[in-house]
Design an enzyme around this catalytic site. Sequence first.
Site, PDB file in Angstrom:
ATOM      1  N   ASP A 149      -9.208  44.770  -9.391  1.00 38.59           N
ATOM      2  CA  ASP A 149      -8.705  45.505  -8.220  1.00 38.59           C
ATOM      3  C   ASP A 149      -7.266  45.972  -8.381  1.00 38.59           C
ATOM      4  O   ASP A 149      -6.543  45.472  -9.241  1.00 38.59           O
ATOM      5  CB  ASP A 149      -8.704  44.554  -7.014  1.00 38.59           C
ATOM      6  CG  ASP A 149      -9.974  44.693  -6.210  1.00 38.59           C
ATOM      7  OD1 ASP A 149     -10.746  45.627  -6.470  1.00 38.59           O
ATOM      8  OD2 ASP A 149     -10.182  43.844  -5.319  1.00 38.59           O
ATOM      9  N   TYR A 184     -10.052  33.061 -14.338  1.00 37.47           N
ATOM     10  CA  TYR A 184      -8.971  33.692 -13.579  1.00 37.47           C
ATOM     11  C   TYR A 184      -7.924  32.633 -13.249  1.00 37.47           C
ATOM     12  O   TYR A 184      -8.261  31.457 -13.055  1.00 37.47           O
ATOM     13  CB  TYR A 184      -9.495  34.240 -12.248  1.00 37.47           C
ATOM     14  CG  TYR A 184     -10.328  35.489 -12.346  1.00 37.47           C
ATOM     15  CD1 TYR A 184      -9.725  36.743 -12.254  1.00 37.47           C
ATOM     16  CD2 TYR A 184     -11.697  35.425 -12.506  1.00 37.47           C
ATOM     17  CE1 TYR A 184     -10.492  37.903 -12.323  1.00 37.47           C
ATOM     18  CE2 TYR A 184     -12.474  36.574 -12.583  1.00 37.47           C
ATOM     19  CZ  TYR A 184     -11.857  37.814 -12.489  1.00 37.47           C
ATOM     20  OH  TYR A 184     -12.612  38.964 -12.557  1.00 37.47           O
TER      21      TYR A 184
END
Lengths: 283, 283
Positions: free
Chosen positions: A52, A110
Amino acid sequence: MRRIRLTMAYDGTNYSGWQIQPNAPTIEGQLDRAIFELTGERVHVIGASRTDAGVHAMGNIAVFDTESRIPADRFSQALNGHLPEDVTVTMSSEVAPDFHPRHCDTIKTYEYRILNSRRMIPQFGRYSWQIPRKLDIQAMREAAAYLVGEHDFKSFCCVRTDVESTVRQVTGIEVFEEKHGLIDDGLFKSADYKRAREADPDYFDPTMLVIRVSGTGFLYNMVRIITGTLVAVGRHSIKPSDVKTMLEACDRTSAKETAPAQGLTLMNIAYLDELDDKDSDDT
Amino acid sequence: MRRIRLTMAYDGTNYSGWQIQPNAPTIEGQLDRAIFELTGERVHVIGASRTDAGVHAMGNIAVFDTESRIPADRFSQALNGHLPEDVTVTMSSEVAPDFHPRHCDTIKTYEYRILNSRRMIPQFGRYSWQIPRKLDIQAMREAAAYLVGEHDFKSFCCVRTDVESTVRQVTGIEVFEEKHGLIDDGLFKSADYKRAREADPDYFDPTMLVIRVSGTGFLYNMVRIITGTLVAVGRHSIKPSDVKTMLEACDRTSAKETAPAQGLTLMNIAYLDELDDKDSDDT
């Protein structure tokens, strides 16, 4: 025709995410342009993770096909000459012509960074979410344990996701403090500083928290919603066991806020059939 | 009328340095404007260190006089409401009306960060100097030892300095590696990565070097010229003992290049008559 795989690192601050869009700077747009400038070929790279806007990466993966005769391992350096400083190719290699970076078994990792500090530190603004109130790390770890394993993560994905199944496997969540030289206050020795510190210890005790989440796949915004939910636990707005109830609800409105993009970094994508178990130190 | 002292942290990337200039964003300009917005008073703050364009700070000091009745320790929070995210007041207190931040005995501590890596890491571009070739830290430490103590640093200051004396006292120089989560490659476990790493270990072994320099005063660009010179030693372009010859030459052209601004952070300014030796842990 060869298929080339690129490992990408980038600072996502100035980009509208990975995926190419008209009239907005994107990582894919930069990469397609750099490949065209280098080889004269108009390609659209295929990304493993379409991060994103504002999200960073240390190890995203992209592939493209080329007729160019540049040696596969030279693409990284050659493309870096055509990329801006905030987007870089770490590694390049040739892969099988049918290798698709999203249609493979992978473990993605992540890391989400939280500057847990009432004192603002400008140097961390681009790479962390600043939370003034001290978070309860033990409670966050307890809550995280409910999320590990195979679950329906419908409550933990953005409502605009229209994937068929919302079942995903989270293989691990760690919550830990990370040392950083800039936030080591050992240098401050004045009486003035000591008085202020005694009066308000929290203000002078910044910590960098890392939430490291690994899994075989993630839904849209899932890591950021997990982070927002663990932060709610760390703030004692909800109990660790509430996370179990949220999972069971299968409803996005049951989980907590989506953590802001700038704290998130896609660290690594491991392709399981490439893992070299023989000398891997975590097996 | 009270004199207020502010401790300042900032990311210098987007500023033309501390000192106010027409038509250029500066830290002092931001601070003067914020004070005006808060108190309605037009002031020019006095800074302890007029850092250069692109240089960062964790603990610069500024003072100003005010008729405002805001409690001294509230100025930090109140001013932060009028400052951009990359400039922040860490601490505020009242000082004696004749306190001048540059006319006191101080020890200033700077840290210069070097990303010693052939692999580019975009997230560190704003806060370090990237040097691809592995530097010899031991040689850098040996060279640094020649600079510690009271010396004429004429060779280590920018030629446009016209101060009366170029004698300064450097109280310590440390050269050390700093751990950083983003450059810990433990996550990379694929066979692909391991092969690449075996073929070219240096490429996958980034380190963050810190050069920490403390002293009672510094000439213009002195820390950056010291850094550039230590890097030349670390590259084996010159020998550690050449630094002694450079000092003795008293000529700027004898020392090495000025390291770029973005790696430098003014960490702390300790006012010696405020140091509380009784419980200081380094005495």
